[in-house]
Write a protein that holds these residues in place. Sequence first.
Motif, PDB file in Angstrom:
ATOM      1  N   THR A  68      22.227  13.961  23.619  1.00  0.00           N
ATOM      2  CA  THR A  68      22.726  14.759  22.495  1.00  0.00           C
ATOM      3  C   THR A  68      23.018  13.861  21.298  1.00  0.00           C
ATOM      4  O   THR A  68      22.664  14.197  20.159  1.00  0.00           O
ATOM      5  CB  THR A  68      23.991  15.519  22.916  1.00  0.00           C
ATOM      6  N   GLN A  69      23.664  12.718  21.554  1.00  0.00           N
ATOM      7  CA  GLN A  69      23.954  11.774  20.472  1.00  0.00           C
ATOM      8  C   GLN A  69      22.662  11.235  19.858  1.00  0.00           C
ATOM      9  O   GLN A  69      22.565  11.074  18.633  1.00  0.00           O
ATOM     10  CB  GLN A  69      24.796  10.613  20.994  1.00  0.00           C
ATOM     11  N   LEU A  70      21.672  10.970  20.698  1.00  0.00           N
ATOM     12  CA  LEU A  70      20.393  10.471  20.192  1.00  0.00           C
ATOM     13  C   LEU A  70      19.718  11.518  19.309  1.00  0.00           C
ATOM     14  O   LEU A  70      19.184  11.187  18.243  1.00  0.00           O
ATOM     15  CB  LEU A  70      19.473  10.092  21.355  1.00  0.00           C
ATOM     16  N   VAL A 121      18.213  13.217  13.831  1.00  0.00           N
ATOM     17  CA  VAL A 121      18.301  14.167  12.709  1.00  0.00           C
ATOM     18  C   VAL A 121      18.910  13.473  11.495  1.00  0.00           C
ATOM     19  O   VAL A 121      18.413  13.610  10.370  1.00  0.00           O
ATOM     20  CB  VAL A 121      19.124  15.413  13.121  1.00  0.00           C
ATOM     21  N   ALA A 122      19.977  12.703  11.727  1.00  0.00           N
ATOM     22  CA  ALA A 122      20.610  11.980  10.617  1.00  0.00           C
ATOM     23  C   ALA A 122      19.639  10.986   9.992  1.00  0.00           C
ATOM     24  O   ALA A 122      19.602  10.830   8.766  1.00  0.00           O
ATOM     25  CB  ALA A 122      21.858  11.258  11.118  1.00  0.00           C
ATOM     26  N   GLN A 123      18.843  10.339  10.830  1.00  0.00           N
ATOM     27  CA  GLN A 123      17.870   9.367  10.314  1.00  0.00           C
ATOM     28  C   GLN A 123      16.808  10.070   9.462  1.00  0.00           C
ATOM     29  O   GLN A 123      16.416   9.574   8.403  1.00  0.00           O
ATOM     30  CB  GLN A 123      17.213   8.624  11.478  1.00  0.00           C
ATOM     31  N   ARG A 124      16.343  11.249   9.928  1.00  0.00           N
ATOM     32  CA  ARG A 124      15.360  11.990   9.138  1.00  0.00           C
ATOM     33  C   ARG A 124      15.936  12.419   7.797  1.00  0.00           C
ATOM     34  O   ARG A 124      15.277  12.322   6.760  1.00  0.00           O
ATOM     35  CB  ARG A 124      14.876  13.216   9.918  1.00  0.00           C
ATOM     36  N   LEU A 145      26.597   9.939  36.048  1.00  0.00           N
ATOM     37  CA  LEU A 145      25.583   9.308  35.201  1.00  0.00           C
ATOM     38  C   LEU A 145      24.691  10.347  34.524  1.00  0.00           C
ATOM     39  O   LEU A 145      24.274  10.161  33.377  1.00  0.00           O
ATOM     40  CB  LEU A 145      24.748   8.323  36.017  1.00  0.00           C
ATOM     41  N   GLU A 146      24.402  11.437  35.233  1.00  0.00           N
ATOM     42  CA  GLU A 146      23.590  12.495  34.621  1.00  0.00           C
ATOM     43  C   GLU A 146      24.350  13.149  33.468  1.00  0.00           C
ATOM     44  O   GLU A 146      23.753  13.471  32.434  1.00  0.00           O
ATOM     45  CB  GLU A 146      23.192  13.529  35.668  1.00  0.00           C
ATOM     46  N   ALA A 147      25.664  13.347  33.643  1.00  0.00           N
ATOM     47  CA  ALA A 147      26.466  13.914  32.559  1.00  0.00           C
ATOM     48  C   ALA A 147      26.496  12.962  31.366  1.00  0.00           C
ATOM     49  O   ALA A 147      26.339  13.387  30.211  1.00  0.00           O
ATOM     50  CB  ALA A 147      27.882  14.203  33.046  1.00  0.00           C
TER      51      ALA A 147
END
Length: 149
Positions: free
Chosen positions: A74-76, A81-84, A65-67
Motif C-alpha cells: 500500500t505504501q509503495l 502515485v506521489a512520484q507520478r 509478515l503477510e500483513a
Amino acid sequence: MADYFGKLVVRSHAPRLRAVLLSLAVLIAAAVLYAAFELGRYDAGYRVVDSVRGALSASARIRQLEAENGKQRTQLAGAEVAQRVEREGYKQVYRSLGDMQSQIARLNQDLSFYRGLVQPDSVIHVKVQQMQIAPDAAPGPREDHRSDR
C-alpha cells in the motif's frame, strides 16, 4: 466303502477365527513397528509437541509478515502515485520555465530596441525617421497589443 472312512480325517474349520487372528497379528505388528519408530524419534531428540509449537509460531510469523507485506505494498502504491504527480509537476514547471525564458528573451529584445531609441550611444543604432501620435478611436478600456508579437 470301509476303506474310504478309514482315511477320512475330520478337522475343525473356522475361517472367521483365522481371519480375525491374522488381522489382529497384522495390527499388533504395525503397532510395534510404529512404537519402535516413535521411540527412535524420541531418542533422536524429536518432540511432537515442540514441532507443533514450531509450526504454530511459524504460521503466526507468516501471517504477520503477510500483513506487513500488504502494508508495504500500500505504501509503495502511494509512493508511486506521489512520484507520478511529482514528475507531472516537474514537467509543468519546466514547461513554464521555458515559456518564461522565451518571454524574457523577447522582453530583452524589446528593451534593447527601446534603449537604442532613447540612448544614442547604445550598441543598437536605431534612427527614427517619422513618428506620429494619435488619440484612441474608441473610448473605453485600452487593450495592450504588445502581447501579440
